[in-house]
Scaffold this motif. Structure first.
Motif, PDB file in Angstrom:
ATOM      1  N   GLN A 291      14.072  15.710 -37.435  1.00 35.78           N
ATOM      2  CA  GLN A 291      14.762  14.593 -37.581  1.00 35.78           C
ATOM      3  C   GLN A 291      16.343  14.378 -37.713  1.00 35.78           C
ATOM      4  O   GLN A 291      16.809  13.290 -37.817  1.00 35.78           O
ATOM      5  CB  GLN A 291      14.000  13.937 -39.036  1.00 35.78           C
ATOM      6  N   SER A 294      19.039  13.383 -32.389  1.00 37.76           N
ATOM      7  CA  SER A 294      18.862  11.550 -32.124  1.00 37.76           C
ATOM      8  C   SER A 294      18.939  11.702 -30.651  1.00 37.76           C
ATOM      9  O   SER A 294      19.207  12.616 -30.055  1.00 37.76           O
ATOM     10  CB  SER A 294      20.034  10.672 -32.778  1.00 37.76           C
ATOM     11  N   SER A 324       4.506   5.034 -35.610  1.00 36.15           N
ATOM     12  CA  SER A 324       5.666   4.915 -36.454  1.00 36.15           C
ATOM     13  C   SER A 324       6.572   5.910 -36.199  1.00 36.15           C
ATOM     14  O   SER A 324       8.050   5.832 -36.425  1.00 36.15           O
ATOM     15  CB  SER A 324       5.217   5.214 -37.812  1.00 36.15           C
ATOM     16  N   GLU A 325       6.471   6.913 -35.025  1.00 36.95           N
ATOM     17  CA  GLU A 325       7.521   7.705 -34.652  1.00 36.95           C
ATOM     18  C   GLU A 325       7.093   8.410 -33.411  1.00 36.95           C
ATOM     19  O   GLU A 325       6.071   8.282 -32.842  1.00 36.95           O
ATOM     20  CB  GLU A 325       7.795   9.099 -35.633  1.00 36.95           C
ATOM     21  N   ASP A 342      12.674   7.927 -33.542  1.00 37.98           N
ATOM     22  CA  ASP A 342      12.139   6.139 -33.684  1.00 37.98           C
ATOM     23  C   ASP A 342      11.628   5.999 -32.405  1.00 37.98           C
ATOM     24  O   ASP A 342      11.792   6.346 -31.331  1.00 37.98           O
ATOM     25  CB  ASP A 342      13.656   5.353 -33.871  1.00 37.98           C
ATOM     26  N   THR A 344      11.164   3.486 -30.765  1.00 35.73           N
ATOM     27  CA  THR A 344      12.031   2.756 -29.773  1.00 35.73           C
ATOM     28  C   THR A 344      13.243   3.320 -29.023  1.00 35.73           C
ATOM     29  O   THR A 344      13.831   2.630 -28.467  1.00 35.73           O
ATOM     30  CB  THR A 344      12.636   1.471 -30.624  1.00 35.73           C
TER      31      THR A 344
END
Length: 381
Positions: A291, A294, A324-325, A342, A344
């Motif tokens: 996590q 990025s 969701s991920e 994420d 998106t």
């Protein structure tokens, strides 16, 4: 019944320099730990690390090769299991198939020759706590796996022991039922307020259940701490990669006194990280949780070359869309790296080389001996 011990401080469990040796194998090595009254302690580690052996020594089912075990203020090294005032729940439910739920739960109390009415009262009250009071007349073959595990737990609860011992009790259940039973066990501990020592190989169970986690490897304690402490501040590389799902990414790198570089990796560390690393060049292992990666841009980019920032480049192999991920798996030299993004976020496609930003403030740095260089060992409990 269940409030009987609330005012007492008699359920502390202390192990002092405990060893377990077999003829050609040492299963537990110099295990020392104080488990506080009413605390939920989880022993976790891979198969063969010594966690179940430790639990069985507390229960009296394994002899101690060296050291001492205390339950309350009583040394129990030579005390038989039945006299230690503990109750154990096994991975195997071990229910008598020809007896009803009531008879299974009452068996231990009958052996202690308690009055019939007290036995009934204890069994009914325990069954209500576990929401199986409507099943008391059924036999195990008429129960689901979760219901059988509740009966096994109820059989332990009725004894009102000082300490509960759980040896991988959820291993035989499916994933959905394991989640449900984790909640049930947490709720049970909150209600009973009794010391629990729980063994599992599942780090998710450990993180969700424990007041403190004891992480074991090769018979030794690697780290003891709260779930968040061992997750955020792992003492060594083993703990870092064992705790957390998906697992922490680890990459070989070199520090030149200013930057950290490796295959596809470039990091400018923070001032605090530089202070711990010093000015000398050294080989490192860099730990990055999924996590903390990025998509696309450098973390801290555009604020000056000397400001903390980082990037990691690799060839994207697989992208998993989970709603969701999104998990992106990419190859850096000979290592598979996982990014948790994420849904998106814009990333390179499968088969393309992608650039990922690194949250430098969240990285972990390990030395050649596997210790976490960013943790002051002298301040560790």
């Amino acid at each position: 019944m269940f409030g009987k011990r609330l005012g007492e401080n008699m359920a502390q469990v202390v192990l002092k320099h405990v060893w377990k040796r077999y003829t050609d194998f040492v299963a537990v090595k110099d295990f020392s730990l104080t488990m506080n009254d009413r605390e939920f302690i989880v022993l976790v580690g891979p198969s063969g690390c010594g966690k179940s052996t430790t639990l069985r020594m507390v229960a009296g089912l394994e002899e101690i090769s060296e050291g001492d075990i205390f339950i309350g203020d009583r040394r129990v090294n030579d005390v038989p299991p039945k006299d230690r005032d503990i109750a154990m729940v096994f991975q195997n439910y071990a229910l008598y198939p020809h007896w009803t739920v009531f008879e299974n739960m009452a068996f231990g109390l009958k052996l202690r020759k308690l009055p019939r009415e007290e036995i009934r009262s204890r069994v009914v009250e325990s069954a209500k706590v576990l929401e199986i009071d409507h099943l008391l007349d059924r036999k195990p073959k008429a129960l689901s796996g979760g219901q059988r595990q509740r009966v096994a737990m109820g059989r332990a609860i009725v004894r009102n022991p000082k300490v509960f011992l759980f040896d991988e009790p959820l291993s035989n259940l499916d994933a959905k039922l394991r989640v449900q039973m984790r909640v049930e066990i947490s709720r049970l501990h909150n209600r009973l307020q009794t010391t629990i020592i729980y063994v599992t190989h599942d780090q998710v169970e450990a993180m969700t259940l424990a007041d403190r986690i004891v992480i074991m490897h090769d018979g030794r304690i690697q780290q003891v701490g709260t779930p968040l402490d061992v997750y955020d501040r792992p003492a060594n590389l083993f703990v870092a990669t064992f705790i957390g799902s998906p697992s922490m990414n680890v990459l070989a790198a070199r520090y030149d006194g200013r930057t950290i570089v490796g295959s596809g990796l470039h990091l400018v560390p923070t001032a605090a990280q530089k202070a711990r690393l010093g000015n000398e060049e050294r080989e490192l292992t860099v730990g990055i949780r999924p996590q903390h990666l990025s998509a696309g841009a450098l973390v801290g980019a555009g604020v000056g070359a000397d400001r903390p920032h980082g990037r990691l480049e690799g060839k994207v192999e697989v992208i998993e869309h989970l709603g969701s991920e999104r998990f992106v798996y990419f190859r850096v030299a000979d290592k598979q790296v996982t990014a948790r993004l994420d849904p998106t976020a814009s990333t390179a496609s499968e088969g393309e080389v992608g650039t990922f930003g690194v949250d430098v403030e969240a990285i972990h740095l390990f030395g050649s001996d596997g210790t976490n260089l960013l943790i002051d060992a002298s301040k560790e409990s």
